[in-house]
Design a protein around this motif. Sequence first.
Motif, PDB file in Angstrom:
ATOM      1  N   TRP A 116       3.463   5.979  -6.082  1.00  0.00           N
ATOM      2  CA  TRP A 116       4.355   4.818  -6.267  1.00  0.00           C
ATOM      3  C   TRP A 116       4.983   4.432  -4.928  1.00  0.00           C
ATOM      4  CZ3 TRP A 116       7.522   4.233 -11.413  1.00  0.00           C
ATOM      5  CH2 TRP A 116       6.642   4.347 -12.499  1.00  0.00           C
ATOM      6  N   SER A 117       5.418   5.451  -4.169  1.00  0.00           N
ATOM      7  CA  SER A 117       6.013   5.148  -2.851  1.00  0.00           C
ATOM      8  C   SER A 117       5.003   4.401  -1.990  1.00  0.00           C
ATOM      9  CB  SER A 117       6.425   6.443  -2.145  1.00  0.00           C
ATOM     10  OG  SER A 117       7.497   7.061  -2.809  1.00  0.00           O
ATOM     11  N   TRP A 118       3.741   4.866  -2.042  1.00  0.00           N
ATOM     12  CA  TRP A 118       2.700   4.220  -1.246  1.00  0.00           C
ATOM     13  C   TRP A 118       2.525   2.764  -1.670  1.00  0.00           C
ATOM     14  CZ3 TRP A 118      -1.753   1.576  -1.950  1.00  0.00           C
ATOM     15  CH2 TRP A 118      -2.582   1.424  -0.840  1.00  0.00           C
ATOM     16  N   GLN A 119       2.570   2.504  -2.986  1.00  0.00           N
ATOM     17  CA  GLN A 119       2.401   1.141  -3.514  1.00  0.00           C
ATOM     18  C   GLN A 119       3.508   0.222  -2.972  1.00  0.00           C
ATOM     19  OE1 GLN A 119       0.627  -1.803  -5.060  1.00  0.00           O
ATOM     20  NE2 GLN A 119      -0.272   0.168  -5.638  1.00  0.00           N
ATOM     21  N   LEU A 120       4.734   0.742  -2.917  1.00  0.00           N
ATOM     22  CA  LEU A 120       5.843  -0.044  -2.374  1.00  0.00           C
ATOM     23  C   LEU A 120       5.667  -0.249  -0.866  1.00  0.00           C
ATOM     24  CD1 LEU A 120       8.585   1.823  -4.403  1.00  0.00           C
ATOM     25  CD2 LEU A 120       8.228  -0.653  -4.521  1.00  0.00           C
ATOM     26  N   ALA A 121       5.310   0.862  -0.172  1.00  0.00           N
ATOM     27  CA  ALA A 121       5.145   0.771   1.287  1.00  0.00           C
ATOM     28  C   ALA A 121       4.010  -0.185   1.655  1.00  0.00           C
ATOM     29  CB  ALA A 121       4.873   2.168   1.858  1.00  0.00           C
ATOM     30  N   SER A 122       2.959  -0.249   0.806  1.00  0.00           N
ATOM     31  CA  SER A 122       1.827  -1.133   1.119  1.00  0.00           C
ATOM     32  C   SER A 122       2.274  -2.599   1.087  1.00  0.00           C
ATOM     33  CB  SER A 122       0.678  -0.912   0.124  1.00  0.00           C
ATOM     34  OG  SER A 122       1.014  -1.457  -1.132  1.00  0.00           O
ATOM     35  N   ARG A 123       3.458  -2.863   0.519  1.00  0.00           N
ATOM     36  CA  ARG A 123       4.006  -4.219   0.501  1.00  0.00           C
ATOM     37  C   ARG A 123       5.104  -4.396   1.553  1.00  0.00           C
ATOM     38  NH1 ARG A 123       2.579  -6.199  -4.835  1.00  0.00           N
ATOM     39  NH2 ARG A 123       1.281  -4.595  -5.763  1.00  0.00           N
ATOM     40  N   GLY A 124       5.211  -3.418   2.445  1.00  0.00           N
ATOM     41  CA  GLY A 124       6.181  -3.511   3.543  1.00  0.00           C
ATOM     42  C   GLY A 124       7.580  -3.063   3.158  1.00  0.00           C
ATOM     43  N   ILE A 125       7.730  -2.439   1.985  1.00  0.00           N
ATOM     44  CA  ILE A 125       9.063  -2.011   1.524  1.00  0.00           C
ATOM     45  C   ILE A 125       9.339  -0.591   2.036  1.00  0.00           C
ATOM     46  CG2 ILE A 125      10.449  -1.508  -0.544  1.00  0.00           C
ATOM     47  CD1 ILE A 125       8.830  -3.724  -1.981  1.00  0.00           C
ATOM     48  N   ARG A 126      10.575  -0.380   2.531  1.00  0.00           N
ATOM     49  CA  ARG A 126      10.966   0.923   3.086  1.00  0.00           C
ATOM     50  C   ARG A 126      11.463   1.812   1.940  1.00  0.00           C
ATOM     51  NH1 ARG A 126      11.638   2.618   8.066  1.00  0.00           N
ATOM     52  NH2 ARG A 126      11.063   0.595   8.946  1.00  0.00           N
ATOM     53  N   VAL A 127      10.894   3.021   1.812  1.00  0.00           N
ATOM     54  CA  VAL A 127      11.146   3.845   0.619  1.00  0.00           C
ATOM     55  C   VAL A 127      11.800   5.178   0.982  1.00  0.00           C
ATOM     56  CG1 VAL A 127      10.078   4.883  -1.441  1.00  0.00           C
ATOM     57  CG2 VAL A 127       8.971   2.917  -0.332  1.00  0.00           C
ATOM     58  N   THR A 128      12.812   5.577   0.189  1.00  0.00           N
ATOM     59  CA  THR A 128      13.318   6.948   0.241  1.00  0.00           C
ATOM     60  C   THR A 128      12.728   7.663  -0.966  1.00  0.00           C
ATOM     61  OG1 THR A 128      15.361   6.116   1.199  1.00  0.00           O
ATOM     62  CG2 THR A 128      15.393   8.388   0.387  1.00  0.00           C
ATOM     63  N   ALA A 129      11.889   8.673  -0.690  1.00  0.00           N
ATOM     64  CA  ALA A 129      11.132   9.345  -1.754  1.00  0.00           C
ATOM     65  C   ALA A 129      11.802  10.674  -2.081  1.00  0.00           C
ATOM     66  CB  ALA A 129       9.693   9.570  -1.296  1.00  0.00           C
ATOM     67  N   ILE A 130      12.286  10.809  -3.318  1.00  0.00           N
ATOM     68  CA  ILE A 130      13.042  12.002  -3.733  1.00  0.00           C
ATOM     69  C   ILE A 130      12.160  12.901  -4.589  1.00  0.00           C
ATOM     70  CG2 ILE A 130      15.112  12.810  -4.948  1.00  0.00           C
ATOM     71  CD1 ILE A 130      15.740  11.005  -2.523  1.00  0.00           C
ATOM     72  N   ASP A 131      11.895  14.110  -4.121  1.00  0.00           N
ATOM     73  CA  ASP A 131      11.112  15.064  -4.917  1.00  0.00           C
ATOM     74  C   ASP A 131      11.128  16.407  -4.194  1.00  0.00           C
ATOM     75  OD1 ASP A 131       8.953  16.412  -6.422  1.00  0.00           O
ATOM     76  OD2 ASP A 131       8.457  14.404  -7.120  1.00  0.00           O
ATOM     77  N   ASN A 132      11.218  17.498  -4.952  1.00  0.00           N
ATOM     78  CA  ASN A 132      11.128  18.819  -4.320  1.00  0.00           C
ATOM     79  C   ASN A 132       9.689  19.155  -3.957  1.00  0.00           C
ATOM     80  OD1 ASN A 132      13.740  19.888  -3.922  1.00  0.00           O
ATOM     81  ND2 ASN A 132      13.972  19.909  -6.153  1.00  0.00           N
ATOM     82  N   GLY A 133       8.741  18.453  -4.556  1.00  0.00           N
ATOM     83  CA  GLY A 133       7.331  18.678  -4.249  1.00  0.00           C
ATOM     84  C   GLY A 133       6.909  17.922  -3.003  1.00  0.00           C
TER      85      GLY A 133
END
Length: 362
Positions: free
Chosen positions: A233-250
Amino acid sequence: MTSAPSPCAALGILVQCRPGFEADASAELTAAARAARFTGETDTQPNSGFVIFELTAPEAHDVIRRRLDLARLIFSRQAFQVLAVLDDLPDRDRLTPLREAIAATGERFSALLPETPDTNDGKEQSGFLRRFGPLLEDALAKDGLLRPDSPHLPRLHVFFEGPKRAWLGVSLASEGSAWPMGIPRLRMPKEAPSRSTLKLAEAFLTLLTVDEQKSTLRPGLTAVDLGAAPGGWSWQLASRGIRVTAIDNGPLAPSAIATGLIEHLRADGFTWKPKKAVDWLVCDMVEQPSRIAPLIADWFATGRCRRSIFNLKLPMKRRHDEVERCRALIDARLSAAGIKYILRIKHLYHDREEVTCYLTRR
Ligand SMILES: C[S@@+](CC[C@H](N)C(=O)[O-])C[C@H]1O[C@@H](n2cnc3c(N)ncnc32)[C@H](O)[C@@H]1O
């Protein structure tokens, strides 16, 4: 049901769903039809991939349309008003009886959608459908019944329940999916970290209007992704130029990090908070829906995000009831905060035991 008694009268409503979700599609369709004051019965066969609400008395389509919003049905991939059903179609020539029955409806159409249930039996007909669709399209164009340049006209659905049985029906483009059977043809991007990137891509196309997609999916915007790993999902947002903070312990996949737009934080999605409000909150954490719905509502009520796409995981039996419970939880929190909102919910093609929701301030 036999055939349409007069032009413009519909005999019922047919909803296509993921096989195994007939009980939910049926509960929802029956409740919606009864709330719209239609009388009839729902016919549901387990694992058939569709359900039908059969009206006691045929009704004009615009009356049905005015009282019942098919686009709102969650467990419907595609829905149409039934004009006729043809039984005992001959193997050698299915074109002639269908062409006659379509002409007898007295309607004109903007498009043809040849469809089958999304079942193993249905898939066996896909080769036939690929050959037959263009033949029927040509025949209807010759008969003057197909007018692709008139998008206000209804679309014609020809739904082959089996090789010998076809349901004919109509829907407006605004009521259903642009794709036959509601199955999007999306290409899996080579660099994306997981197939679930397609789920978010489908959610954008299905739950947002074209104008909303243009204004809310553009470079320079910000997002938080709760439960982000491995990063589809983060990649999908980033592919549209959106800056993402990705929260996950994994861990996130290297291809997600390589976008240069994703910051990974190892934290708990239920307690982590951003320092500044973000444009998008997305959430795909595998958790009880009754924990996710209040979490998302809280982000809105406290002004931490402007819009959100999130999943409600539904492994339980009465999925439709659970979704309605979550809707009520969100409504209670946002109404108490005086926030007017839009909430759209859909069981997407890429969803399995879950539904996807879009929430935005009105
Ligand atoms: C279905 S996966 C997400 C897949 C992701 N959307 C993608 O496209 O690659 C669910 C993720 O939620 C994460 N998760 C579950 N509970 C969490 C929590 N409390 N805080 C943060 N992440 C959580 C899990 O570690 C898992 O990586």
